[in-house]
Structures are given as C-alpha cells and as structure tokens.
Design an enzyme around this catalytic site. Structure first.
Site, PDB file in Angstrom:
ATOM      1  N   GLN A   7      -4.621  -5.086   7.255  1.00 37.95           N
ATOM      2  CA  GLN A   7      -5.640  -6.049   6.795  1.00 37.95           C
ATOM      3  C   GLN A   7      -5.539  -7.377   7.544  1.00 37.95           C
ATOM      4  OE1 GLN A   7      -8.037  -5.136   4.877  1.00 37.95           O
ATOM      5  NE2 GLN A   7      -7.228  -3.328   3.840  1.00 37.95           N
ATOM      6  N   ASP A  52       3.070  -4.256   8.116  1.00 38.82           N
ATOM      7  CA  ASP A  52       1.835  -3.506   7.939  1.00 38.82           C
ATOM      8  C   ASP A  52       0.695  -4.500   8.108  1.00 38.82           C
ATOM      9  OD1 ASP A  52      -0.484  -2.453   6.961  1.00 38.82           O
ATOM     10  OD2 ASP A  52       0.377  -1.648   5.121  1.00 38.82           O
ATOM     11  N   LYS A  75     -10.532  -0.361  10.617  1.00 35.36           N
ATOM     12  CA  LYS A  75     -10.757  -1.557   9.785  1.00 35.36           C
ATOM     13  C   LYS A  75     -11.129  -2.761  10.639  1.00 35.36           C
ATOM     14  CE  LYS A  75      -7.324  -0.175   6.308  1.00 35.36           C
ATOM     15  NZ  LYS A  75      -8.070   0.351   5.177  1.00 35.36           N
ATOM     16  N   CYS A 117      -4.878   2.378  -3.580  1.00 36.68           N
ATOM     17  CA  CYS A 117      -3.616   2.866  -2.991  1.00 36.68           C
ATOM     18  C   CYS A 117      -2.476   1.869  -3.200  1.00 36.68           C
ATOM     19  CB  CYS A 117      -3.759   3.208  -1.509  1.00 36.68           C
ATOM     20  SG  CYS A 117      -4.880   4.557  -1.214  1.00 36.68           S
ATOM     21  N   HIS A 132       0.878  -1.183   0.000  1.00 35.16           N
ATOM     22  CA  HIS A 132       0.000   0.000   0.000  1.00 35.16           C
ATOM     23  C   HIS A 132       0.914   1.232   0.000  1.00 35.16           C
ATOM     24  CE1 HIS A 132      -2.799   2.935   1.834  1.00 35.16           C
ATOM     25  NE2 HIS A 132      -3.779   2.131   1.479  1.00 35.16           N
TER      26      HIS A 132
HETATM   27  N1  7TS Z   1      -1.941  -0.757   4.696  1.00 33.35           N
HETATM   28  C1  7TS Z   1      -2.870  -1.536   4.141  1.00 33.35           C
HETATM   29  C2  7TS Z   1      -2.546  -2.954   3.800  1.00 33.35           C
HETATM   30  C3  7TS Z   1      -4.139  -1.013   3.886  1.00 33.35           C
HETATM   31  O1  7TS Z   1      -5.069  -1.790   3.333  1.00 33.35           O
HETATM   32  C4  7TS Z   1      -4.424   0.324   4.229  1.00 33.35           C
HETATM   33  C5  7TS Z   1      -5.743   0.967   3.907  1.00 33.35           C
HETATM   34  C6  7TS Z   1      -3.416   1.080   4.835  1.00 33.35           C
HETATM   35  C7  7TS Z   1      -2.194   0.500   5.053  1.00 33.35           C
HETATM   36  C8  7TS Z   1      -3.639   2.477   5.292  1.00 33.35           C
HETATM   37  O2  7TS Z   1      -4.498   2.499   6.369  1.00 33.35           O
HETATM   38  P1  7TS Z   1      -4.930   3.883   7.014  1.00 33.35           P
HETATM   39  O3  7TS Z   1      -5.876   3.485   8.087  1.00 33.35           O
HETATM   40  O4  7TS Z   1      -3.693   4.524   7.515  1.00 33.35           O
HETATM   41  O5  7TS Z   1      -5.570   4.670   5.912  1.00 33.35           O
HETATM   42  N2  7TS Z   1      -6.391   0.396   2.810  1.00 33.35           N
HETATM   43  C9  7TS Z   1      -7.458   0.913   2.180  1.00 33.35           C
HETATM   44  C10 7TS Z   1      -8.055   0.262   1.112  1.00 33.35           C
HETATM   45  O6  7TS Z   1      -7.691  -0.812   0.680  1.00 33.35           O
HETATM   46  N3  7TS Z   1      -9.089   0.989   0.681  1.00 33.35           N
HETATM   47  O7  7TS Z   1      -9.156   2.103   1.411  1.00 33.35           O
HETATM   48  C11 7TS Z   1      -8.152   2.063   2.356  1.00 33.35           C
END
Ligand code: 7TS
Length: 415
Positions: free
Chosen positions: A211, A208, A234, A373, A131
């Site tokens: 997910q 990371d 999430k 992303c 990501h």
């Molecule tokens: N890493 C992974 C694997 C992700 O799926 C996401 C967000 C992030 C980092 C960033 O997370 P945040 O909470 O800092 O924004 N993924 C997604 C997506 O797949 N669609 O919208 C956000």
C-alpha cells in the site's frame, strides 16, 4: 468548503480520461465511483496499450532464442526492471526480483532466507496490523521449524506501540517484518525508525510495501530496508506480477526458491549451478507482458510525480475524514489524516458492513466490506468487519460527496 482539486499539482480531469473503465454506469443511471483501489487499482490506457503493443510487436520467450523478437522481448522485460529499480532507488536492477505479487515476495523470503537462516526458537517480530500475507508465511515457519513470533501492539488510534517494540528488540530478534502502510487503518508506519531500531538490535527487516509504493515516494536505500515487497496491480499495473527488492549481498547468499528453467547456469543429472541475480529467483517463463505493463505503470506514476500523487491523496483523505465525521453513527478506524494514506475503514452503528456496501453499490459506489485479510486486527478492535473506501489519483472530492450521500441513504433505509 472543499479545496479546489487544482490546488494540488495534478490534472485529475485528464487523468480520469486515461481510465476507460471509470466511464460506465454499473446500474441504470448510476455512474461507477470506484473507491476500492486498496484491493486493486484501475489501469490506464498507457498500461493496457503497452501490453497490447508488446503482444502485437514483440511477443517471444525471453533470455532464450537468439532471434530478433526474443531480444526485443528480453529488452522490454529487463527495461521494466530498470524502471522499477529507479522508482524505489534500488542500487542495481539485479536487486529487483519479479514475483507474482506481494504475497509471493514475502513467501520467497520466508522460504528461502527463513528456512536457510532461522533455527528453532529464533524470534521474528511482526505487528498486530499485518495483512495475512505477512502473517501466514511466518506462522508456517513457526509450525515447520519452530521459530517464535511476537507482535508489536496496535493502539486504539491505530498506531504501532514503539515502546513495546523496543522491549521486544531486547529479545534478540532475527527479523522484523512489518507493513509500511496499513490496508485497513491507513496508518503510515515510521518505517525508517523501525528499521533503524531493528538494525541496532542486530535484526534484518522486511517491509510489506503493497500500500506504500503505489501512493507515495519510497526510497529503499534511504529506508535501509533489507527486503521490500509490493504488487504491480495496486499501482496501475497489471495483475500477475509483483516485486521483491532485496539487498544484493542478502539475495546472493540465499538459496533459490523454485527450481526450473532460467534460474540455472548449468544442470547435470544430479546437480545444478544456480544463475546470477536476479534470474536465480525467476524460474520458468515469467509474466513478460505484465512486466512491460508494470514498466508503463511506473512511467505513468513518474510522469504524475509520486510527491504529487501523495499530496493529492492526502487532500482527498482529509476531505473524506472531515465529511465522514459529519455522518451520525459512522466510526472511522485509524489515525488522523496526517498519519495516514488514502484509506477510510468504518463501521455504521446498527448496520452490517455488507449491507452498507450493498446499498452503496446500488448507487454505483464500489467500496469493500469484510476483514480485508486482516482478521487479527479486526479481532483486536472487537469487530468482524468494516466497510472501506480507498482512494487513488482518479478519484475526486465530488465522488466523496456521493459516498456521503450514499451513507445518508443507508441511514434512511435502516432508520
Ligand atoms: N499487503 C498489504 C498491505 C495488502 O494490502 C495486500 C493486499 C497484500 C499484502 C497482498 O497483496 P497481493 O497482491 O499479494 O494480493 N490487500 C488487499 C486488500 O486490502 N483488499 O484486497 C487486497
């Protein structure tokens, strides 16, 4: 024939009732089918209720006033930290740093550990499936201090090439930073093995887990991860709060990330002494109600049981992949069900992913379209965008059937 939902140890009907947002029509006669939990999950009443209760009963700033309300607020904020520590099996709650989200957790490591510990030419290994939040912070360090970046390649079936990884490890890396589960391919990477090999090569590791933590059991000590990042929003919790786990000795040796109130022990006009962990990394008034909500989300997931969450999502994913394979022109990215979590990203021959999503939306079905992303990963597969359905504990095989019906409507409209 779909497996009966109750073959898995969770009561989906009861769970659905905890999510009022799901009980609505988004277009006349079209009940919402929410298949976008990889972007953000929905929140049960137990989470929103805990946050409302905090505001109604205990709202005060933490770690400051010596009055009853401030102590209640502090206990609730710190209590949530203990719950998170327990969920991922951190050795102590002081290894749990509250941030805003996964992105900020990774930036914290890049800015603090990276700027203090990396020199020009030092190697950081990433993967081609990352990501943007685990790419750009390291690219910024490459620009400012001249670190070198290399990438573990992704195969056509959506798996990391571990042989290429072993070759990269011979180049004396300082850090291996990788996603536990891909938000596009769904691939669950062999984190324990990747970490073990990194350690043998003398590198630290950052995972990371945005997910991963929401969807299956994660034990940071068992993995032996040095840093592990994830987001509350999430995993049934509110937006505005995320987690950085770090091994205590590493966090203790790192300089603060942001300066201000709460992160200090003493301040003079020209100097300061940083606070102990975890407060050293939590400058300013934090997201207190959100921490309380996150604590309630952890309670909710723990009551369901992370093994049950994983088993149920596996059942949904397998069903979805089998049914998607029936639709002519649909191509699903990533490995087979046994190697992936609840994400199905696909293209539809001759139809733009945005059109697919729009037609599905008209049927009440929420899926995401775009690069999610992960632009370099899409480039690798020579596509601009995919449509993505992602699943959580409140989804059912009946909803997946509606998705498939929706895709047949797409086929009809586009011939
Ligand atoms: N890493 C992974 C694997 C992700 O799926 C996401 C967000 C992030 C980092 C960033 O997370 P945040 O909470 O800092 O924004 N993924 C997604 C997506 O797949 N669609 O919208 C956000």
């Amino acid at each position: 024939m779909p497996e009966p939902e109750n073959a898995v140890q969770i009561d989906v009907k009861k769970i659905i009732q905890d999510f009022p947002v799901l009980d609505q029509e988004v277009h006349p006669g079209k009940k919402l089918i929410y298949l976008d939990s990889a972007a953000t999950s929905q929140k049960p009443v137990q989470v929103t209720g805990a946050m409302t209760d905090y505001y109604h009963r205990a709202n005060a700033n933490i770690h400051r006033g010596i009055h009853a309300l401030a102590e209640t607020a502090t206990d609730m904020y710190e209590g949530a930290r203990e719950k998170v520590a327990f969920l991922i099996n951190a050795a102590t709650p002081s290894e749990i740093i509250y941030t805003r989200n996964t992105t900020e957790s990774i930036n914290l490591v890049a800015s603090s550990w990276g700027r203090a510990g990396l020199k020009p030419g030092d190697l950081v290994i990433l993967t081609e499936m990352e990501h943007h939040s685990n790419l750009v912070p390291w690219q910024m360090l490459a620009e400012t201090i001249g670190i070198r970046l290399e990438f573990i390649p992704v195969s056509q079936d959506g798996l990391l090439d571990l042989q290429a990884y072993q070759l990269l490890l011979e180049e004396d890396p300082k850090l291996v930073a990788f996603m536990h589960m891909s938000n596009v391919l769904g691939t669950i990477n062999p984190a324990q093995k990747i970490i073990q090999l990194a350690h043998q090569a003398g590198a630290l590791t950052l995972v990371d887990g945005a997910q991963a933590v929401p969807h299956f059991p994660v034990d940071v000590q068992d993995l032996d991860a040095d840093f592990y990042a994830f987001s509350s929003h999430k995993m049934l919790g509110p937006t505005g709060i995320g987690i950085l786990y770090g091994k205590k000795h590493l966090l203790e040796a790192m300089p603060p990330y942001m300066g201000g109130g709460d992160m200090i022990k003493r301040v003079k006009l020209r100097s300061f002494a940083p606070n102990d962990l975890p407060h050293k990394f939590e400058a300013g008034t934090p997201a207190i109600a959100e921490a309380v909500g996150l604590g309630a989300a952890v309670d909710y997931l723990s009551a369901v049981g992370m093994h049950n969450v994983a088993a149920y999502e596996h059942h949904l994913t397998k069903y979805a992949l089998d049914r998607l394979a029936e639709v002519p022109g649909v191509w699903v990215f990533g490995p087979e069900a046994n190697q992936k979590g609840g994400v199905a990203s696909f293209t539809f021959e001759g139809v733009h992913p945005h059109d697919v999503s729009q037609i599905l939306d008209a049927e009440g079905i929420a899926v995401r379209a775009g690069h999610h992303c992960a632009m370099p990963l899409h480039e690798k597969f020579k596509i601009n965008a995919t449509s993505r359905a992602s699943f959580y504990i409140y989804n059912t095989t009946a909803e997946i059937d509606r998705l498939i019906d929706g895709l047949y409507s797409v086929k009809k409209i586009f011939g």
